[in-house]
Design a protein around this motif. Structure first.
Motif, short mmCIF file in Angstrom:
data_model
loop_
_atom_site.label_atom_id
_atom_site.label_comp_id
_atom_site.label_asym_id
_atom_site.label_seq_id
_atom_site.Cartn_x
_atom_site.Cartn_y
_atom_site.Cartn_z
N ALA A 24 0.77 -1.27 0.00
CA ALA A 24 -0.01 0.11 -0.02
C ALA A 24 0.83 1.38 0.03
O ALA A 24 1.50 1.48 0.98
N THR A 25 0.96 1.82 -1.20
CA THR A 25 2.17 2.75 -1.18
C THR A 25 1.53 4.19 -1.86
O THR A 25 0.38 4.07 -2.58
N THR A 26 2.04 5.41 -1.62
CA THR A 26 1.91 6.55 -2.35
C THR A 26 2.66 6.77 -3.80
O THR A 26 2.18 7.56 -4.42
N ARG A 27 3.37 5.58 -4.10
CA ARG A 27 4.11 5.84 -5.40
C ARG A 27 3.01 5.58 -6.45
O ARG A 27 1.97 4.91 -6.47
N THR A 28 3.22 6.31 -7.56
CA THR A 28 2.45 6.05 -8.70
C THR A 28 2.60 4.46 -9.15
O THR A 28 3.56 3.84 -8.84
N LEU A 29 1.91 4.23 -10.33
CA LEU A 29 1.95 2.78 -10.70
C LEU A 29 3.28 2.57 -11.49
O LEU A 29 4.04 1.54 -11.15
N ALA A 30 3.77 3.54 -12.11
CA ALA A 30 5.15 3.40 -13.00
C ALA A 30 6.00 3.34 -11.89
O ALA A 30 7.22 2.31 -11.96
N GLN A 31 6.23 3.86 -10.79
CA GLN A 31 7.12 3.76 -9.59
C GLN A 31 7.05 2.42 -8.83
O GLN A 31 8.00 2.04 -8.59
N TYR A 32 5.78 2.10 -8.69
CA TYR A 32 5.59 0.67 -8.07
C TYR A 32 6.09 -0.38 -8.86
O TYR A 32 6.66 -1.26 -8.33
N GLU A 33 5.95 -0.26 -10.20
CA GLU A 33 6.51 -1.26 -11.04
C GLU A 33 7.86 -1.51 -10.86
O GLU A 33 8.06 -2.54 -11.61
N ARG A 34 8.62 -0.69 -10.62
CA ARG A 34 10.05 -0.67 -10.48
C ARG A 34 10.25 -1.79 -9.26
O ARG A 34 11.51 -2.06 -9.27
N ILE A 35 9.51 -2.13 -8.47
CA ILE A 35 9.89 -2.88 -7.18
C ILE A 35 9.49 -4.41 -7.43
O ILE A 35 8.66 -4.70 -8.32
N ASN A 36 10.42 -4.99 -7.09
CA ASN A 36 10.41 -6.56 -7.52
C ASN A 36 10.54 -7.24 -5.94
O ASN A 36 11.55 -7.72 -5.63
N LEU A 37 9.29 -7.27 -5.40
CA LEU A 37 9.30 -7.81 -3.94
C LEU A 37 9.58 -9.60 -4.13
O LEU A 37 8.99 -10.19 -4.99
N PRO A 38 10.22 -10.16 -3.15
CA PRO A 38 10.38 -11.35 -3.13
C PRO A 38 9.11 -12.07 -2.86
O PRO A 38 8.40 -11.69 -2.31
N GLY A 39 8.85 -13.42 -3.62
CA GLY A 39 7.69 -13.96 -3.56
C GLY A 39 7.89 -15.37 -3.40
O GLY A 39 8.71 -15.96 -3.70
N PRO A 40 6.78 -16.33 -3.23
CA PRO A 40 6.78 -17.75 -3.16
C PRO A 40 7.24 -18.16 -4.45
O PRO A 40 7.32 -19.60 -4.55
N THR A 41 6.86 -17.63 -5.71
CA THR A 41 6.96 -18.40 -6.68
C THR A 41 7.91 -17.35 -7.81
O THR A 41 7.74 -16.38 -7.70
#
Length: 301
Positions: free
Chosen positions: A83-100
């Motif tokens: 849940a972020t104040t980042r725009t969509l373009a800024q959020y899409e730079r993030i690659n969170l670790p996940g289960p797959t």
């Protein structure tokens, strides 16, 4: 809509069975820039870090490796909603670790609640809903932008930006802000149905109806979650924390500076990237109904 990978569906099904949704702010809560790491130990004792954001070929944001490992476990056992104040373009730079491999959260909140992503794709129905709410309750963005152009001195204002046609922000030289300027801007904006938040070098002006908690409520409705956990560090996260059954804030940030707390919200002592790790540890322990495991001493790295 992009179809969800079969393994991701399995992770989502496990989260749904758990009935717990975890909503977390990103910057300075879950992930940290170089400037925000607050590594106050000798270099040889610093924790190993994992880059989770790259922009123009440069690593911008990090988690500890331990936080990343815990986050993978958390995403298997609960709905994990950035849940972020980042725009969509800024959020899409993030690659969170996940289960797959290629995992993306089933739900994510961007632009401070202006965008609800479902399997990584903006939901048009939610955007139409929030647009209608803003038109009914807040002054138009153009009015706020004009005022900021008049009242923000170029001597200490580096950039003026709008985000997703929803809100505005300035990048400023914080030490040079005139005394009382933030309070004056806050009062002017409040008269027009807007709120102001100072986060690091950014001054945000956001319509009051544009909130992370509103988008969170929609994600809760769609997921069927029965328990909500949350974390955040700024005034724009206060409503998110208040909407949760339990919440955590780090020992740094706007909320900590103001001594803000509320029933069900735990104020942590940790600051910087260590706080991010502790927040994930607290989330996972609560999902599992366990006492949180003790943090690992930097000397163990």
């Amino acid at each position: 809509m992009v179809p969800m990978h079969a393994d991701a569906r399995g992770a989502a099904a496990t989260a749904a069975a758990a009935g717990v949704l975890v909503a977390s702010d990103l910057d300075r809560t879950l992930i940290y820039s170089n400037r925000a790491l607050a590594l106050d130990v000798p270099d040889r004792l610093a924790p190993r870090l994992l880059s989770v954001e790259v922009h123009d070929g440069k690593a911008l944001s990090f988690m500890t490796e331990q936080a990343a490992a815990l986050l993978v476990e958390l995403a298997r056992e609960a709905w994990l909603v950035p849940a972020t104040t980042r725009t969509l373009a800024q959020y899409e730079r993030i690659n969170l670790p996940g289960p797959t491999p290629g995992w993306v959260p089933a739900y994510a909140v961007c632009s401070n609640g202006g965008q609800l992503l479902v399997d990584g794709v903006p939901d048009p129905d939610w955007r139409a809903e929030i647009t209608a709410r803003l038109a009914a309750a807040s002054a138009p963005l153009a009015e706020i932008v004009r005022h900021l152009a008049l009242c923000a001195d170029p001597e200490w204002t580096h950039k003026r930006k709008t985000a997703d046609d929803l809100f505005a922000y300035l990048v400023v030289e914080r030490a040079e802000l005139p005394d009382g300027w933030i309070d004056e801007l806050t009062g002017w904006c409040a008269e027009r149905g807007w709120t102001v938040s100072l986060q690091g070098r950014k001054v945000y002006a956001v319509p009051a109806p544009l909130s992370k908690s509103a988008a969170l409520a929609e994600a809760v409705r769609r997921s069927g979650a029965t328990t909500v956990l949350a974390a955040g560090d700024s005034l724009l996260d206060a409503d998110l924390l208040l909407a949760a059954d339990a919440g955590w804030r780090p020992g740094h940030g706007e909320l900590a500076d103001r001594g803000w707390t509320a029933p069900g919200v735990t104020a942590l002592d940790e600051v910087g990237v260590a706080a991010g790790e502790e927040i994930v540890r607290r989330f996972l322990a609560r999902v599992r109904g366990e006492a949180p495991a003790p943090a690992v001493s930097p000397a163990a790295f």
